[in-house]
Design an enzyme around this catalytic site. Structure first.
Site, PDB file in Angstrom:
ATOM      1  N   HIS A 143       0.521  -1.264   0.114  1.00  0.00           N
ATOM      2  CA  HIS A 143       0.094   0.007  -0.111  1.00  0.00           C
ATOM      3  C   HIS A 143       0.994   1.115  -0.143  1.00  0.00           C
ATOM      4  CE1 HIS A 143      -3.642   2.403   1.519  1.00  0.00           C
ATOM      5  NE2 HIS A 143      -2.391   3.402   1.885  1.00  0.00           N
ATOM      6  N   GLU A 144       1.936   1.379   0.782  1.00  0.00           N
ATOM      7  CA  GLU A 144       2.795   2.294   0.998  1.00  0.00           C
ATOM      8  C   GLU A 144       3.594   2.832  -0.488  1.00  0.00           C
ATOM      9  OE1 GLU A 144       1.764   4.654   3.172  1.00  0.00           O
ATOM     10  OE2 GLU A 144       0.786   3.319   4.528  1.00  0.00           O
ATOM     11  N   HIS A 147       1.588   4.304  -2.847  1.00  0.00           N
ATOM     12  CA  HIS A 147       1.586   5.551  -2.665  1.00  0.00           C
ATOM     13  C   HIS A 147       2.819   6.340  -3.386  1.00  0.00           C
ATOM     14  CE1 HIS A 147      -2.019   6.401  -0.324  1.00  0.00           C
ATOM     15  NE2 HIS A 147      -1.458   5.717   0.690  1.00  0.00           N
ATOM     16  N   GLU A 226      -6.437   6.830  -0.845  1.00  0.00           N
ATOM     17  CA  GLU A 226      -6.354   5.390  -0.157  1.00  0.00           C
ATOM     18  C   GLU A 226      -7.012   4.288  -1.003  1.00  0.00           C
ATOM     19  OE1 GLU A 226      -4.829   4.922   2.859  1.00  0.00           O
ATOM     20  OE2 GLU A 226      -4.165   6.861   2.214  1.00  0.00           O
TER      21      GLU A 226
END
Length: 298
Positions: A143-144, A147, A226
């Protein structure tokens, strides 16, 4: 389904950013019209202030954010398992290996920052290291890394800079009004005084409500990114269950103690566990149950 969701979220982000920029310029025009007798001067002033803020914040965002959240940089020798997970996800995501930080906090959470993939950093809490297994950590780090790969952090930095620019513009205008400024008209302009009165009222409303509107736009941008990072994490790991289980554990945890309020939107989940606000307008993150529901459909 996955790629359609990613494409849809990217389109929504573009719309929000364009609207955000237009809103900043409109607020600048309103401040100029009401307090300085020139809407065009206000637009120019807003553009210059926003550009300066963005330049300052983008150039030093990583160091600033890590200091605010009391994060400590680590090496491979300090925590090899975490380091290798970040390394693996960066390799799959085709981005340079980011710096790795740890926040000494028992609540499980994580975030990424940096102005581009070449100067990015990932931070995790001691709580997330203690509670998540490798599969779940891969979902979170994926997930990070998403980003970073999607330049979400730069978008967040720009949004923060635009919000700061709006605050400065409004404070500037109110200061001018307090010290005797404000729009003045000569008596020979009475022929269209009604139109001017309407424009003045609309401008005042925009000046007063501008900071609230920019906050809503900033939070809407954060929530949209998100969803995109969740979908992109599944693209990297090919395992939605890892992130689903991680989000369940994170949502059931206690609030963080070390998180900085201005950085709340950067975390994978709300670090303060605030109650959901009216119509969710001021939530920094989409509801975790909604995120899990989307992941379960992938």
């Amino acid at each position: 389904m996955l790629y359609q969701q990613i494409a849809s979220n990217k389109r929504k982000t573009v719309y929000v950013m364009v609207g955000f920029a237009i809103l900043v310029l409109l607020i600048g025009a309103s401040v100029g019209y009401v307090f300085y007798n020139s809407a065009s001067a206000g637009v120019v002033m807003a553009a210059i202030i926003a550009a300066v803020y963005m330049g300052l914040m983008i150039s030093n965002s990583t160091n600033v954010v890590m200091r605010m959240n009391h994060a400590t940089e680590i090496s491979e020798a300090d925590h090899p398992e975490l380091w290798h997970i970040v390394e693996d996800m960066a390799l799959v995501g085709k981005v340079p290996m980011p710096k790795v930080y740890i926040v000494d906090d028992p609540s499980p959470n994580a975030f990424a920052t940096g102005n581009n993939p070449q100067n990015a950093a990932v931070a995790v809490t001691t709580g997330i290291l203690a509670r998540l297994n490798r599969e779940e950590m891969e979902g979170v780090i994926g997930h990070e890394i998403s980003h970073i790969r999607n330049y979400d952090i730069r978008l967040s930095t720009i949004a923060l800079a635009l919000s700061a620019a709006v605050s400065l513009l409004v404070n500037w205008g109110m200061h001018a009004f307090w010290w005797g400024g404000g729009r003045r008209r000569d008596s020979d302009d009475d022929e269209d005084s009604s139109l001017r009165a309407i424009l003045m009222l609309l401008s005042l409303v925009l000046v007063i409500l501008g900071p609230i509107a920019t906050s809503i736009a900033q939070l809407a941008l954060s929530r949209n990114r998100e969803y995109l990072a969740d979908a992109s994490s599944v693209e990297l790991t090919r395992n939605p269950l890892g992130l689903i289980n991680a989000l369940k554990k994170i949502s059931a945890s206690e609030p963080m103690q070390e998180a900085d309020p201005s950085s709340a939107a950067l975390y994978i989940a709300d670090p303060f566990k605030k109650k959901r606000s009216l119509a969710h307008l001021f939530d920094t993150h989409p509801p975790i149950e909604d995120r899990i529901a989307r992941l379960e459909k992938m």
